[in-house]
Motif scaffolding. Structure first.
Motif, PDB file in Angstrom:
ATOM      1  N   ASP A   2     -12.076  -2.813   6.157  1.00  0.00           N
ATOM      2  CA  ASP A   2     -11.582  -1.977   5.224  1.00  0.00           C
ATOM      3  C   ASP A   2     -10.359  -2.207   4.314  1.00  0.00           C
ATOM      4  O   ASP A   2     -10.259  -1.692   3.197  1.00  0.00           O
ATOM      5  CB  ASP A   2     -11.216  -0.599   6.282  1.00  0.00           C
ATOM      6  N   ILE A   3      -9.455  -2.957   4.736  1.00  0.00           N
ATOM      7  CA  ILE A   3      -8.456  -3.504   3.947  1.00  0.00           C
ATOM      8  C   ILE A   3      -8.851  -4.372   2.788  1.00  0.00           C
ATOM      9  O   ILE A   3      -8.345  -4.123   1.774  1.00  0.00           O
ATOM     10  CB  ILE A   3      -7.466  -4.162   5.067  1.00  0.00           C
ATOM     11  N   LEU A  26      -6.205   0.249   9.875  1.00  0.00           N
ATOM     12  CA  LEU A  26      -7.468  -0.317   9.506  1.00  0.00           C
ATOM     13  C   LEU A  26      -7.693  -1.721  10.079  1.00  0.00           C
ATOM     14  O   LEU A  26      -7.141  -2.504  10.186  1.00  0.00           O
ATOM     15  CB  LEU A  26      -7.157  -0.204   8.078  1.00  0.00           C
ATOM     16  N   ARG A  35       1.183  -5.224   2.060  1.00  0.00           N
ATOM     17  CA  ARG A  35       0.606  -3.948   2.153  1.00  0.00           C
ATOM     18  C   ARG A  35      -0.640  -4.155   3.081  1.00  0.00           C
ATOM     19  O   ARG A  35      -1.246  -3.197   4.022  1.00  0.00           O
ATOM     20  CB  ARG A  35      -0.102  -3.685   0.768  1.00  0.00           C
ATOM     21  N   LEU A  46      -1.429  -1.739   6.407  1.00  0.00           N
ATOM     22  CA  LEU A  46      -2.520  -1.135   6.697  1.00  0.00           C
ATOM     23  C   LEU A  46      -3.370  -1.619   7.791  1.00  0.00           C
ATOM     24  O   LEU A  46      -3.713  -0.707   8.591  1.00  0.00           O
ATOM     25  CB  LEU A  46      -3.447  -1.522   5.440  1.00  0.00           C
ATOM     26  N   GLY A 101     -11.634  -4.012   1.111  1.00  0.00           N
ATOM     27  CA  GLY A 101     -12.177  -2.916   0.238  1.00  0.00           C
ATOM     28  C   GLY A 101     -11.032  -2.353  -0.328  1.00  0.00           C
ATOM     29  O   GLY A 101     -11.244  -1.869  -1.622  1.00  0.00           O
ATOM     30  N   GLN A 102      -9.861  -1.880   0.486  1.00  0.00           N
ATOM     31  CA  GLN A 102      -8.868  -1.215  -0.377  1.00  0.00           C
ATOM     32  C   GLN A 102      -8.298  -1.951  -1.193  1.00  0.00           C
ATOM     33  O   GLN A 102      -7.704  -1.412  -2.212  1.00  0.00           O
ATOM     34  CB  GLN A 102      -8.007  -0.191   0.772  1.00  0.00           C
ATOM     35  N   LEU A 103      -7.958  -3.107  -0.849  1.00  0.00           N
ATOM     36  CA  LEU A 103      -7.109  -4.117  -1.748  1.00  0.00           C
ATOM     37  C   LEU A 103      -7.930  -4.784  -2.782  1.00  0.00           C
ATOM     38  O   LEU A 103      -7.493  -5.265  -3.672  1.00  0.00           O
ATOM     39  CB  LEU A 103      -6.344  -5.082  -0.907  1.00  0.00           C
ATOM     40  N   GLY A 104      -9.309  -4.678  -2.950  1.00  0.00           N
ATOM     41  CA  GLY A 104     -10.030  -5.331  -3.891  1.00  0.00           C
ATOM     42  C   GLY A 104     -10.022  -6.676  -3.598  1.00  0.00           C
ATOM     43  O   GLY A 104     -10.176  -7.471  -4.828  1.00  0.00           O
TER      44      GLY A 104
END
Length: 171
Positions: free
Chosen positions: A143-144, A139, A129, A133, A146-149
């Motif tokens: 940003d990745i 991205l 993923r 991304l 943040g999106q994946l945590g």
């Protein structure tokens, strides 16, 4: 039985032989009904037994359940491959004729797409993923993360793992 094979392979080969002779027709009929195509069903049936042969398993308590499970995984991969081919061919269909690649180039591109798809499927889900991304979504690593945590360092580690996998593809 081939005398050149190690004795340790004998139980495995006997189990596969019994599985094949006892359940090949059933699996073929099941796949043919599902696919509506005898040739694809034959190919996927053979792929199922090839994968089981490579697995080195010797004892199968529930053969049809096991065959169904293995065949389902192969069928999912087959459907993904067909979807990838359709997407590529649909993209080609909108190209003006002079820009469309030759049939040989189309084949090479499809084969490359299949190899990339297989390589991505071999990655752990979060690594895959993160890679998609970055490479397809465009991205940035922050940003990745943040999106994946996950942390930025984890994203960098994921990307390194994906790029190493990509390098193995070209070797």
């Amino acid at each position: 039985m081939n005398d050149a094979l190690p004795a340790a392979d004998a139980p495995h080969l006997h189990a596969i032989e019994a599985l094949y002779s006892g359940h090949h027709s059933w699996l073929y009929a099941t796949l043919r009904k599902k696919l509506g195509n005898a040739m694809d069903a034959a190919d996927l049936t053979q792929d199922t037994f090839t994968r089981i042969l490579a697995s080195r398993i010797s004892v199968i308590d529930q053969p049809r359940a096991y065959l169904s499970c293995v065949a389902k995984g192969i069928l999912v991969n087959w459907y993904q491959r067909k979807a990838l081919e359709r997407a590529y061919l649909d993209a080609l269909a909108v190209l003006p004729a002079p820009e469309a690649p030759s049939p040989e180039t189309r084949y090479l591109i499809l084969e490359t797409l299949h190899e990339i798809d297989a390589m991505l499927d071999a990655l752990p889900p979060l690594v895959k993923r993160a890679f998609l991304l970055s490479q397809i979504g465009g991205l940035k690593y922050d940003d990745i993360a943040g999106q994946l945590g996950v942390s930025l360092i984890t994203v960098k580690r994921y990307m390194k793992q994906a790029f190493v996998q990509c390098l193995m593809l070209v070797e």
